[in-house]
Design a protein around this motif. Structure first.
Motif, PDB file in Angstrom:
ATOM      1  N   THR A   1       0.834  -1.199   0.000  1.00  0.00           N
ATOM      2  CA  THR A   1       0.000   0.000   0.000  1.00  0.00           C
ATOM      3  C   THR A   1       0.868   1.249   0.000  1.00  0.00           C
ATOM      4  O   THR A   1       1.991   1.237   0.520  1.00  0.00           O
ATOM      5  N   GLU A   2       0.321   2.298  -0.582  1.00  0.00           N
ATOM      6  CA  GLU A   2       0.968   3.599  -0.511  1.00  0.00           C
ATOM      7  C   GLU A   2       0.440   4.296   0.722  1.00  0.00           C
ATOM      8  O   GLU A   2      -0.769   4.453   0.894  1.00  0.00           O
ATOM      9  N   GLU A   3       1.344   4.695   1.610  1.00  0.00           N
ATOM     10  CA  GLU A   3       0.943   5.319   2.871  1.00  0.00           C
ATOM     11  C   GLU A   3       1.103   6.837   2.840  1.00  0.00           C
ATOM     12  O   GLU A   3       0.786   7.511   3.806  1.00  0.00           O
ATOM     13  N   GLY A   4       1.594   7.366   1.720  1.00  0.00           N
ATOM     14  CA  GLY A   4       1.740   8.811   1.565  1.00  0.00           C
ATOM     15  C   GLY A   4       3.178   9.264   1.741  1.00  0.00           C
ATOM     16  O   GLY A   4       3.978   8.610   2.408  1.00  0.00           O
ATOM     17  N   ALA A   5       3.506  10.390   1.127  1.00  0.00           N
ATOM     18  CA  ALA A   5       4.816  11.037   1.245  1.00  0.00           C
ATOM     19  C   ALA A   5       5.974  10.094   0.928  1.00  0.00           C
ATOM     20  O   ALA A   5       7.011  10.118   1.576  1.00  0.00           O
ATOM     21  N   GLY A   6       5.792   9.235  -0.090  1.00  0.00           N
ATOM     22  CA  GLY A   6       6.864   8.355  -0.521  1.00  0.00           C
ATOM     23  C   GLY A   6       7.068   7.126   0.345  1.00  0.00           C
ATOM     24  O   GLY A   6       8.066   6.429   0.201  1.00  0.00           O
ATOM     25  N   VAL A   7       6.122   6.862   1.247  1.00  0.00           N
ATOM     26  CA  VAL A   7       6.211   5.689   2.116  1.00  0.00           C
ATOM     27  C   VAL A   7       5.257   4.615   1.600  1.00  0.00           C
ATOM     28  O   VAL A   7       4.075   4.875   1.361  1.00  0.00           O
ATOM     29  N   TYR A   8       5.789   3.414   1.417  1.00  0.00           N
ATOM     30  CA  TYR A   8       5.006   2.259   0.988  1.00  0.00           C
ATOM     31  C   TYR A   8       5.148   1.175   2.052  1.00  0.00           C
ATOM     32  O   TYR A   8       6.189   1.098   2.719  1.00  0.00           O
TER      33      TYR A   8
END
Length: 151
Positions: A53-60
C-alpha cells in the motif's frame, strides 16, 4: 520461468495464500482493495503473492507477503521483495513491513536489507479476534522494519 504480475480484479481468489501471512480475513479486507497485489508464478504455478500500500509522502508498506509452505526457503519471497523495491524505486523513499516478533520472519526481512524501525505494542492482541501464534510463541507487538533510501 518466474513471472511476477499484478492482480487488479478478484484478489480474493488468492485468499488461501493471503491467509498464510495474515490469518484473519477481516484484517486482510482493511488493505486488500486499496493495495497493489502481485503474484509470483514459476513454470505457470503460483508460488507467492504480496500486497503493498501507498501510505503517503513516498512511504510504501508491504502489508502481506506469503509463499506457499512447500515453496518456502527457495528464494521466492526474496524475489518478490526485490521486485517491489525495483518497481516502486522512483516514488518510494521508505519501504515498511510490519511483522510479529518472530526470529525467523525478522531474520528473513533483515536478509532482504530491512532494518528495525519501530514497534507497536499489543498490536496483535488489540486488533485480532483470537491469539496469533508463530513458532509456538504468541505474537503481541507488531515489529516494523524499513528500507530507506537517501534523497
Amino acid at each position: 520461468m518466474i513471472n511476477i504480475y499484478p492482480v487488479f480484479h478478484n484478489k480474493k481468489q488468492y485468499l488461501d495464500l493471503l491467509l498464510l501471512a495474515d490469518e484473519q480475513e477481516s484484517m486482510i479486507d482493511r488493505y486488500l482493495e486499496r493495495g497493489d497485489m502481485f503474484v509470483l508464478s514459476d513454470n505457470n504455478e503460483v508460488k507467492a503473492s504480496c500486497v503493498i500500500t501507498e501510505e503517503g509522502a513516498g512511504v510504501y508498506e508491504i502489508k502481506n507477503i506469503a509463499v506457499y509452505p512447500q515453496f518456502q526457503r527457495q528464494g521466492y519471497g526474496k524475489k518478490l521483495i526485490s521486485f517491489l523495491l525495483e518497481h516502486y524505486k522512483t516514488q518510494c523513499h521508505t519501504m515498511l513491513v510490519g511483522t510479529g516478533d518472530s526470529p525467523i520472519t525478522i531474520s528473513f526481512y533483515k536478509n532482504c536489507g530491512f532494518v528495525y524501525s519501530h514497534r507497536i505494542p499489543n498490536f496483535f492482541i488489540d486488533n485480532y479476534d483470537h491469539p496469533i501464534f508463530e513458532d509456538g510463541k504468541q505474537l503481541k507487538d507488531m515489529i516494523y522494519l524499513k528500507i530507506s533510501k537517501s534523497r
